[in-house]
Design a protein around this motif. Structure first.
Motif, PDB file in Angstrom:
ATOM      1  N   THR A 159     -22.200   3.235  24.391  1.00 42.16           N
ATOM      2  CA  THR A 159     -22.954   3.359  23.148  1.00 42.16           C
ATOM      3  C   THR A 159     -22.238   4.271  22.167  1.00 42.16           C
ATOM      4  N   SER A 160     -21.569   5.293  22.696  1.00 41.37           N
ATOM      5  CA  SER A 160     -20.975   6.264  21.776  1.00 41.37           C
ATOM      6  C   SER A 160     -19.500   5.993  21.472  1.00 41.37           C
ATOM      7  N   THR A 161     -18.885   4.979  22.122  1.00 47.67           N
ATOM      8  CA  THR A 161     -17.471   4.738  21.811  1.00 47.67           C
ATOM      9  C   THR A 161     -17.150   3.320  21.332  1.00 47.67           C
ATOM     10  N   LEU A 162     -17.949   2.346  21.686  1.00 51.97           N
ATOM     11  CA  LEU A 162     -17.590   0.966  21.329  1.00 51.97           C
ATOM     12  C   LEU A 162     -17.830   0.690  19.854  1.00 51.97           C
ATOM     13  N   CYS A 163     -16.870  -0.009  19.229  1.00 53.81           N
ATOM     14  CA  CYS A 163     -17.109  -0.487  17.871  1.00 53.81           C
ATOM     15  C   CYS A 163     -18.229  -1.507  17.907  1.00 53.81           C
ATOM     16  N   ARG A 164     -18.990  -1.543  16.829  1.00 53.03           N
ATOM     17  CA  ARG A 164     -20.118  -2.490  16.808  1.00 53.03           C
ATOM     18  C   ARG A 164     -19.598  -3.879  16.453  1.00 53.03           C
ATOM     19  N   ASP A 165     -18.785  -4.441  17.361  1.00 53.38           N
ATOM     20  CA  ASP A 165     -18.261  -5.784  17.115  1.00 53.38           C
ATOM     21  C   ASP A 165     -18.787  -6.722  18.194  1.00 53.38           C
ATOM     22  N   HIS A 166     -18.153  -7.864  18.343  1.00 56.17           N
ATOM     23  CA  HIS A 166     -18.636  -8.835  19.317  1.00 56.17           C
ATOM     24  C   HIS A 166     -18.684  -8.268  20.733  1.00 56.17           C
ATOM     25  N   ALA A 167     -17.683  -7.470  21.091  1.00 56.81           N
ATOM     26  CA  ALA A 167     -17.641  -6.938  22.456  1.00 56.81           C
ATOM     27  C   ALA A 167     -18.911  -6.131  22.725  1.00 56.81           C
ATOM     28  N   TYR A 168     -19.243  -5.232  21.807  1.00 51.17           N
ATOM     29  CA  TYR A 168     -20.453  -4.433  21.960  1.00 51.17           C
ATOM     30  C   TYR A 168     -21.690  -5.320  22.020  1.00 51.17           C
ATOM     31  N   ARG A 169     -21.684  -6.318  21.168  1.00 57.90           N
ATOM     32  CA  ARG A 169     -22.819  -7.228  21.068  1.00 57.90           C
ATOM     33  C   ARG A 169     -23.135  -7.861  22.426  1.00 57.90           C
ATOM     34  N   PHE A 170     -22.106  -8.349  23.118  1.00 56.20           N
ATOM     35  CA  PHE A 170     -22.378  -9.036  24.381  1.00 56.20           C
ATOM     36  C   PHE A 170     -22.728  -8.055  25.497  1.00 56.20           C
ATOM     37  N   VAL A 171     -22.199  -6.846  25.409  1.00 57.34           N
ATOM     38  CA  VAL A 171     -22.622  -5.817  26.364  1.00 57.34           C
ATOM     39  C   VAL A 171     -24.106  -5.535  26.162  1.00 57.34           C
ATOM     40  N   LYS A 172     -24.494  -5.385  24.917  1.00 61.13           N
ATOM     41  CA  LYS A 172     -25.885  -5.038  24.625  1.00 61.13           C
ATOM     42  C   LYS A 172     -26.835  -6.163  25.046  1.00 61.13           C
ATOM     43  N   ILE A 173     -26.447  -7.396  24.719  1.00 56.82           N
ATOM     44  CA  ILE A 173     -27.300  -8.525  25.098  1.00 56.82           C
ATOM     45  C   ILE A 173     -27.461  -8.578  26.618  1.00 56.82           C
ATOM     46  N   PHE A 198     -39.337  -4.495  22.961  1.00 55.00           N
ATOM     47  CA  PHE A 198     -38.131  -3.797  22.517  1.00 55.00           C
ATOM     48  C   PHE A 198     -36.876  -4.582  22.917  1.00 55.00           C
ATOM     49  N   CYS A 199     -36.851  -5.041  24.175  1.00 58.55           N
ATOM     50  CA  CYS A 199     -35.662  -5.747  24.658  1.00 58.55           C
ATOM     51  C   CYS A 199     -35.442  -7.050  23.871  1.00 58.55           C
ATOM     52  N   LEU A 200     -36.517  -7.808  23.694  1.00 60.65           N
ATOM     53  CA  LEU A 200     -36.378  -9.070  22.955  1.00 60.65           C
ATOM     54  C   LEU A 200     -35.911  -8.814  21.529  1.00 60.65           C
ATOM     55  N   GLY A 201     -36.491  -7.772  20.915  1.00 56.98           N
ATOM     56  CA  GLY A 201     -36.108  -7.435  19.543  1.00 56.98           C
ATOM     57  C   GLY A 201     -34.623  -7.100  19.453  1.00 56.98           C
ATOM     58  N   GLY A 202     -34.148  -6.334  20.439  1.00 55.24           N
ATOM     59  CA  GLY A 202     -32.745  -5.931  20.447  1.00 55.24           C
ATOM     60  C   GLY A 202     -31.817  -7.118  20.611  1.00 55.24           C
ATOM     61  N   ILE A 203     -32.188  -8.026  21.494  1.00 53.31           N
ATOM     62  CA  ILE A 203     -31.350  -9.216  21.694  1.00 53.31           C
ATOM     63  C   ILE A 203     -31.326 -10.038  20.411  1.00 53.31           C
ATOM     64  N   ARG A 204     -32.503 -10.189  19.821  1.00 52.18           N
ATOM     65  CA  ARG A 204     -32.592 -11.001  18.608  1.00 52.18           C
ATOM     66  C   ARG A 204     -31.686 -10.446  17.502  1.00 52.18           C
ATOM     67  N   ASN A 220     -26.157 -20.019  16.845  1.00 53.20           N
ATOM     68  CA  ASN A 220     -27.195 -19.271  17.551  1.00 53.20           C
ATOM     69  C   ASN A 220     -28.569 -19.953  17.577  1.00 53.20           C
ATOM     70  N   ARG A 221     -28.665 -21.179  17.060  1.00 53.11           N
ATOM     71  CA  ARG A 221     -29.986 -21.773  16.832  1.00 53.11           C
ATOM     72  C   ARG A 221     -30.837 -21.859  18.093  1.00 53.11           C
ATOM     73  N   ASN A 222     -30.265 -22.439  19.149  1.00 50.77           N
ATOM     74  CA  ASN A 222     -31.068 -22.660  20.348  1.00 50.77           C
ATOM     75  C   ASN A 222     -31.487 -21.359  21.014  1.00 50.77           C
ATOM     76  N   ALA A 223     -30.564 -20.406  21.028  1.00 50.61           N
ATOM     77  CA  ALA A 223     -30.889 -19.126  21.649  1.00 50.61           C
ATOM     78  C   ALA A 223     -32.018 -18.439  20.872  1.00 50.61           C
ATOM     79  N   LEU A 224     -31.934 -18.492  19.551  1.00 49.03           N
ATOM     80  CA  LEU A 224     -32.987 -17.863  18.740  1.00 49.03           C
ATOM     81  C   LEU A 224     -34.337 -18.546  18.958  1.00 49.03           C
ATOM     82  N   ARG A 225     -34.297 -19.866  19.129  1.00 48.03           N
ATOM     83  CA  ARG A 225     -35.554 -20.585  19.346  1.00 48.03           C
ATOM     84  C   ARG A 225     -36.243 -20.080  20.621  1.00 48.03           C
TER      85      ARG A 225
END
Lengths: 482, 312
Positions: B150-164, B242-248, B257-262
């Motif tokens: 959380t404190s070192t990763l750039c907020r790019d795709h890599a971080y995104r998939f870790v968070k998801i 909270f978790c769903l909101g974060g993933i969204r 992203n259409r199907n995943a968002l649905r």
């Protein structure tokens, strides 16, 4: 204070740092004196520091044994090998010349075959070799460069002269260790650097990047370059990842890439397919493309040869470049230099007897006890015989093999590899070594200052491979006395 | 920054496995405490844990009796159980090993240390005496790795998939922690009024939510309130909402992203419609099953949209 150098004896060999009279060579004087002043405790403390640095930096190589992959720490000896810039300039010129001739040869073989028609190199030894890939015929990559990254193994004989032992034109490895060795020396022996001006090596990744970028089929400011690795289980995976990071390139596996109907190469990203311009591949020809080479390869990319031939992607080294990486072809390199460049070779090859030539064969069979016999198409020291160390039965066996299939064998005089002081237990002792510089060819040619020095850590041994207990040293090219 | 699909997938699974190991440790820790609190003779069985983790089947292949030792051995140290703590950590490490290029080097170092720790201690942490220490260490180390990323990763795709990966696994595990509580209550029919608060307090504490619950809802722990809090509190990092909101939030800027968002939106709607006050234990259990099925579907949509190497 126990002197770690007291009993140092170079024996009958050329020593890199010490003369036969036991005096340090001029360029090495300051370094040797500094080491001589260090006590056993200080030497050991530095060695521990080096080992810690290696662990911290995560420098490792992978050994596959008993079905498991073990990451081993990189073996390193902290006493550097020192070569003067003047000596090196000659070697470097010779390597660049050699690589130019080799590239000209590969380009010729896959196109007009002039050198074969002129009878300089016998056509059948080239065209019937497994290294000749007919899939590459008619191709001519940019700048006529096929072997973009060449790792040439050099040894120094008794006379102190460098000889080329072999040209590695397929997927030579080791360059990352050359860079890491320098890093470690800087950490462990910083005071040595005060007295020397040493040619830096750490711009290798950016040189490699420029070389690869110059091959891009599309004119772009930042072409898309990928490093293609067979994966984590490859012994050189550390290097693949190191170079990708050093160039800011993507480290990919075969399954990350695909060739579309437009014959262009793409990589699969989370934003969709992205076109790739240059592939620095670290997998062998045979596994590169199941459509063109081995069908059972799962490491490669189906169709990548198609994309390459359509000139939509550059591959380094070019497929088929291995045709010049062959022990028989090796014997003809001096002739190639004269033929293509109209120059005399600036660096020597080891005298090579081709058993396919009647006169050579006779000589070889009469002198089996003095020669090293090697099969033409094997690498890594497989199936060879070192005459002076071989038994009578072995020599008889090889005599038969040679007579049965002369084209398959070459022989060379046994060389005395040079030595350098190496810290073993708590003494400094001579150990044999070789040197692998790297030559980059694209729009320009560039030779690394120095290269990777590999050391046989076992007394008297000539085996420098890291998988078999070999170590390595930092290699310094130093400017005149300061 | 571009990100290879394969690397994205490995980062995502690294996060899921780390989260799974941590949350399993949380669940087992609080369940052990719970059992110690309930009067002898009326405590729920250890097989409840197998049910909530959907592990009865593979457990049955290796063990006969679902007693404390067997169940905990299976969930903590057994490498034949793909979801055991030891196996999750091993899998997380394998995924980091092949994605070191996109992560800060400390991440590899700490994950590697965690792996060495688990290999050394998992097997002898099955007994009650060492168990607690092991869980504390494991949870602490996972938290450190999370904090590091959380404190070192750039907020790019890599971080995104870790968070998801983290949030998806966490949502799933939160439902399982709840399910374990409900399971414990269903086993125990005789004296609900005394056991109830203990179970819900245990559930909350395994989610590190006890203190917040007291301050937000009140000091008395009551079933429907607790479930509502864990399901729908917008600020609690382990609540489903909270978790769903974060993933969204991470999916919205993605391509394709259409199907995943649905699926996400469907889950969010059903979560907001669910009324814990009116629902009995069986309704809750059924809701949790449906919710888990939605998470599974979401995982599949993510797989299809960004990982499957078939874009040609």
């Amino acid at each position: 204070m126990k002197n770690t150098w007291k009993t140092y004896d170079t024996g009958p060999f050329y020593d890199e740092l010490v003369t036969a009279a036991g005096k340090p060579r001029v360029a090495a004087r300051r370094a040797v004196n500094l080491f001589k002043d260090l006590s056993v405790e200080e030497m050991s403390a530095r060695r521990s520091a080096a080992e810690m640095a290696i662990l911290d930096m995560g420098i490792s190589f992978t050994v596959y044994s008993e079905g498991e992959n073990i990451d081993r720490a990189w073996p390193f000896d902290m006493i550097p090998r020192i070569i003067t810039a003047k000596d090196w300039a000659r070697v470097s010129r010779g390597l660049a010349q050699r690589t130019r001739a080799l590239n000209a040869f590969i380009d010729d073989v896959y196109n007009r075959q002039k050198i074969l028609k002129d009878g300089i190199v016998p056509a059948e030894t080239v065209l019937e070799s497994g290294n000749y890939k007919e899939q590459c015929a008619g191709m001519s990559p940019r700048y006529g460069a096929w072997a973009h990254i060449c790792g040439t193994d050099l040894v120094r004989d008794k006379d102190g002269k460098f000889y080329v032992l072999e040209d590695n034109l397929r997927v030579p490895s080791g360059v990352s260790y050359m860079l890491e060795n320098r890093e470690i020396t800087k950490r462990v022996l910083p005071e040595l650097f005060e007295n020397y001006s040493i040619q830096p090596v750490d711009d290798y990744p950016s040189r490699l990047y420029s070389t690869l970028a110059s091959l891009s089929p599309r004119e772009r400011r930042r072409p898309c370059i990928v490093v293609l690795t067979p994966g984590i289980y490859n012994s050189a995976y550390f290097e693949h990842s190191f170079l990708a990071r050093g160039m800011g390139a993507e480290l990919v596996e075969g399954s990350d890439l695909f060739v579309d109907d437009d014959d262009c190469l793409y990589m699969r990203t989370v934003d969709g397919p992205e076109r790739v311009d240059v592939v620095y591949r670290r997998i062998d020809d045979d596994f590169l493309d199941p459509e063109a080479f081995r069908e059972d390869s799962i490491l490669g990319v189906p169709g990548i040869m198609r994309a390459w031939k359509a000139r939509n992607v550059a591959i380094a080294n070019a497929p088929g470049a291995g045709v010049a990486d062959d022990k028989v072809v090796y014997a003809f390199v001096p002739d190639m230099i004269r033929y293509y460049l109209k120059e005399e070779p600036a660096i020597d090859s080891v005298k090579t007897y081709l058993c396919m030539k009647e006169k050579d064969r006779e000589y070889v069979l009469e002198n089996l006890d003095k020669l090293v016999v090697k099969p033409a198409n094997e690498s890594g020291g497989y199936g060879m015989m070192v005459g002076p160390h071989a038994s009578k039965t072995q020599r008889a066996k090889f005599a038969k093999l040679i007579e049965k299939n002369p084209r398959n064998y070459i022989a060379q005089p046994t060389l005395s590899l040079s030595t350098a002081p190496t810290y073993i237990d708590d003494k400094v002792e001579p150990r044999h070594l070789d040197l692998r510089p790297f030559i980059l060819s694209g729009r320009d040619t560039w030779v690394t200052p120095g290269g990777l020095t590999r050391v046989a850590m076992v007394k008297g041994s000539l085996v420098v491979n890291s998988s078999q207990g070999g170590g390595s040293k930092d290699t310094w090219i130093v400017e005149g006395s300061k | 920054m571009r990100l290879l699909s394969r690397v994205a997938e490995r980062l995502y699974w690294m996060a899921r496995y780390l989260e799974r190991a941590e949350d399993t440790a949380r669940l087992l820790r609080s369940y052990t405490h719970l059992i110690m609190d309930i009067p002898a003779g009326s405590e729920p069985g250890w097989d409840v844990l197998l049910q909530t983790l959907d592990a009865q089947h593979s457990f049955g292949e290796h063990y006969r009796v679902a007693n404390e030792t067997n169940v905990l051995k299976f969930l903590i140290a057994d490498h034949s159980n793909a979801s055991s703590i030891a196996q999750s950590i091993r899998a997380a490490r394998e995924n980091v090993r092949t994605t070191r290029d996109v992560l800060p080097s400390e991440v590899w170092e700490h994950v590697n240390e965690l792996y060495l720790y688990t290999e050394k201690h998992a097997a002898n942490s099955v007994g009650r005496r060492n168990r607690h220490d092991f869980f504390d260490q494991l949870i602490g180390r996972c938290q450190m790795i999370n904090g590091l990323m959380t404190s070192t990763l750039c907020r790019d795709h890599a971080y995104r998939f870790v968070k998801i990966g983290h949030l998806l696994e966490r949502a799933d595990m939160t439902t399982r922690v709840l399910d374990a509580g409900i399971g414990a209550l269903m086993n125990e029919e005789r004296n609900p009024s005394t056991t109830d608060p203990l179970v819900w307090a245990s559930v909350l504490s395994s989610l590190s939510a006890m203190e917040t619950y007291r301050r937000t809802v009140g000091p008395m722990v009551e079933g429907a309130e607790a479930v509502d809090f864990i399901f729908r509190d917008p600020t609690l990092p382990r609540s489903l909402r909270f978790c769903l909101g974060g993933i969204r939030e991470e999916l919205v800027p993605m391509r394709n992203n259409r199907n995943a968002l649905r699926v996400i939106n469907r889950s969010r709607r059903s979560l907001s419609r669910f009324d814990p006050q009116a629902a009995g234990r069986r309704d809750m259990h059924r809701f949790i099953d449906r919710f888990q099925a939605n998470l599974l579907a979401l995982g599949e949509e993510i797989n299809v949209a960004w990982f499957l190497t078939d874009q040609a």
